[in-house]
Motif scaffolding. Structure first.
Motif, short mmCIF file in Angstrom:
data_model
loop_
_atom_site.label_atom_id
_atom_site.label_comp_id
_atom_site.label_asym_id
_atom_site.label_seq_id
_atom_site.Cartn_x
_atom_site.Cartn_y
_atom_site.Cartn_z
N UNK A 172 0.84 -1.19 0.00
CA UNK A 172 0.00 0.00 0.00
C UNK A 172 0.88 1.25 0.00
N UNK A 173 0.43 2.29 -0.69
CA UNK A 173 1.20 3.53 -0.76
C UNK A 173 1.05 4.35 0.52
N UNK A 174 2.09 5.07 0.81
CA UNK A 174 2.01 6.07 1.87
C UNK A 174 1.69 7.40 1.21
N UNK A 175 0.78 8.14 1.79
CA UNK A 175 0.39 9.45 1.26
C UNK A 175 1.14 10.55 2.00
N UNK A 176 1.69 11.49 1.24
CA UNK A 176 2.43 12.60 1.82
C UNK A 176 1.71 13.91 1.53
N UNK A 177 1.75 14.81 2.50
CA UNK A 177 1.22 16.16 2.30
C UNK A 177 2.40 17.13 2.26
N UNK A 178 2.64 17.81 1.13
CA UNK A 178 3.78 18.73 1.04
C UNK A 178 3.43 20.11 1.61
N UNK A 179 4.34 20.67 2.38
CA UNK A 179 4.21 22.04 2.88
C UNK A 179 5.58 22.72 2.71
N UNK A 180 5.59 24.04 2.86
CA UNK A 180 6.85 24.78 2.69
C UNK A 180 6.86 25.97 3.62
N UNK A 181 8.06 26.51 3.81
CA UNK A 181 8.24 27.77 4.53
C UNK A 181 8.93 28.72 3.55
N UNK A 182 8.15 29.50 2.80
CA UNK A 182 8.74 30.39 1.80
C UNK A 182 9.61 31.46 2.46
N UNK A 183 10.53 32.00 1.69
CA UNK A 183 11.40 33.06 2.19
C UNK A 183 11.62 34.09 1.10
N UNK A 184 11.97 35.32 1.52
CA UNK A 184 12.38 36.33 0.55
C UNK A 184 13.80 36.02 0.09
#
Length: 548
Positions: free
Chosen positions: A25-37
């Motif tokens: 079975x696949x593992x599901x990932x949720x992508x997030x980020x911390x943008x920067x200038x």
């Protein structure tokens, strides 16, 4: 269907085995980020972090995950700043079992469309909700990115093969926003040749384009240590710096830049560990000596910060004010100009195509300075930093007629900077010389006309009958602006010009001395109250301005 005993036992075994072996079975990932200038002219800017968090508990299928930065050329790899951090289990730090960068060499590849950072997940173990893997420290050549100021630099996440993992939409996250890194403004100053002891300094103002644009990553050349509280370095090997280009410094002038410039908001770096403050430290070129030929000099400063967290929450600015430390009597009037840009500057072109678009593969620039920049100098064109101005005598001849109605005028301008007092006073009159520009303003508001005399040496007098000059046929007033002090003028008008008859009318007058507008506007206290001039009293030589 009929079966023999042997065949039925075999089929039963297959069903039992199918029931015992679980389906992958696949593992599901949720992508997030911390943008920067990031600085839009930077060639090695740190992009924001990207985190993949498991949202399901399933057996992980071995495969790879790719972080794709479209339109970006990456400037570092896992050996020069990129880090992989994680929680427990399979999401182990780089180099431990389970999570590795690709085995074919570098995990970072600059392809036709952009940069890819690839990781492999080898172990097929159970994933747990909340486990994560986080990519940090990817540096991009933002100067080459086709993203407008304030726009988005993105990262898209993919799994290979697609059956190994699921990425929760949206699979693209924002990692950076390009911004202008600094603004450079020039305020012009004035240095009068007759007042070498005093000037109005020019000023170079450097202001952050956004909080955290300036950074100290390593010990400065002057020995200021890395801030006790500093940012992750991610392979950095340099600090933010600035290069000032100074042009047209005249011969005989020594122009000195300060060794230390304290920040306008925080003051200088405290000696105490962890103390706040920020400063620019002179690295090279602080003493600029003019030459006979117009020339150019570079002055380099390096940024230092006592506490990077404090500095990063302050919009920092610095005022650099160089001083005239020596000026020769032979120094000529001129205008010194200046521009400022980020330092270090990109000196190694990318070994491959620029971005965007790629037309092939572009590799990492090994050993390049980080950070580094490719910005245009500010301002463009260069602005005036210091006016080296002569002290002048301005003479008004209120009525001149030259070959008009049989009248003509002769003028004399005397350079009286040689006098009998030099041997008996503490501050003798300096011998000066220079040309005079005579500008005529015709009666009836016609177009002005002008001539420039030759050099009038100290103690000499210029004379001319105006009908023999460009002023033939002129009637009106003239102003002579002479590039020396202690000038005086005389005019004499006669009639019967051109008739062959002797004149029957003759009239002479002394030219009026107009206060020097450069001194009046630059040093108003001097013009208003000469006897209280600074700490030097009346000892300054400032010419004669008669009370007419």
């Amino acid at each position: 269907m009929m079966c023999t005993m042997k065949r039925c036992v075999a089929l039963l075994g297959l069903f039992v085995l199918a029931a015992v072996v679980p389906a992958a079975a696949q593992v599901t990932y949720s992508p997030t980020s911390v943008p920067t200038f990031v600085i839009n002219s930077g060639d090695s800017e740190v992009l924001g972090s990207v985190r993949l968090t498991a949202t399901t508990t399933n057996t992980i299928i071995p495969g790879s995950i790719q972080f794709y930065f479209p339109g970006v050329a990456c400037d570092n790899d896992e050996t020069s700043g990129i880090t992989l951090v994680s929680s427990t289990g399979i999401y182990a730090p780089l180099g431990t079992a389970g999570v590795t960068f690709q085995a074919h060499g570098s995990a970072v590849v600059n392809l036709v469309g952009g940069c890819t950072v690839n990781i492999t997940i080898a172990n097929a173990v159970a994933g747990v909700v909340g486990n994560y893997i986080q990519l940090d420290g990817v540096r991009g050549r933002v100067e080459e990115v086709n993203v407008a100021i304030g726009g988005n630099i993105n990262c898209a996440v993919f799994a290979f093969p697609s059956t190994s993992s699921l990425i929760t939409p949206p699979s693209t996250v924002v990692v950076a926003n390009p911004q202008i890194g600094f603004t450079g403004a020039i305020t012009s100053g004035t240095q009068l040749l007759c007042l070498p002891e005093e000037s109005v300094d020019g000023d170079i103002n450097i202001k952050e384009g956004f909080n955290s644009a300036f950074v100290q990553n390593v010990t400065t050349a002057g020995g200021t240590p890395i801030p006790a509280t500093h940012r992750p370095r991610f392979g950095s090997n340099a600090n933010t710096g600035f290069k000032i280009l100074v042009t047209n410094v005249p011969a005989g002038l020594v122009y000195t830049f300060p060794a230390l410039v304290c920040g306008n908001e925080l003051g200088c770096v405290s000696a105490a560990a962890g103390g706040s403050g920020d400063q620019l430290e002179l690295v090279s070129g602080g003493v600029v000596t003019g030459a006979a030929t117009p020339n150019a000099f570079t002055v380099v400063y390096e940024y230092a910060c006592g506490n990077q967290s404090t500095c990063d929450t302050t919009l920092e600015s610095f005022d650099i004010s160089p001083d005239v430390t020596s000026i020769a009597s032979t120094t000529l009037p001129s205008t010194i100009s200046a521009q400022v840009e980020f330092n270090p500057r990109e000196t190694v072109p990318p070994p491959g195509p620029t971005v965007p678009p790629f037309s092939g593969v572009s590799s990492i620039i090994a050993g390049a300075s980080s950070p580094r920049f490719s910005d245009n100098p500010q301002p463009t064109p260069a602005a005036n930093l210091l006016l080296i101005a002569p002290c002048t005598t301005n003479l008004l001849f209120p009525w001149i007629v030259s070959n008009v109605a049989q009248f003509d005028t002769g003028v004399a301008i005397a350079n009286t900077s040689v006098d009998p007092f030099s041997a008996i006073v503490a501050f003798p009159t300096p011998a000066e010389h220079g040309t005079c520009t005579i500008t005529g303003f015709p009666k009836g508001e016609g177009a002005p006309i002008a001539l420039t005399t030759g050099d009038i040496s100290a103690g000499d007098t210029y004379t001319a009958v105006l009908s023999s000059t460009v002023f033939n046929g002129f009637a009106g007033y003239i102003i002579a602006r002479c590039n020396f002090q202690y000038g005086h003028g005389f005019a004499f008008l006669t009639n019967n010009f051109g008739t062959g008859m002797p004149p029957t009318v003759g009239q002479g007058y002394i030219a009026l001395v107009i206060p020097d507008p450069v001194i009046s506007s630059t040093f108003p206290s001097r013009a208003a109250s000469p006897d209280t001039w600074s700490a030097f009293g009346a000892n300054f030589n400032t010419g004669e301005e008669l009370s007419q």
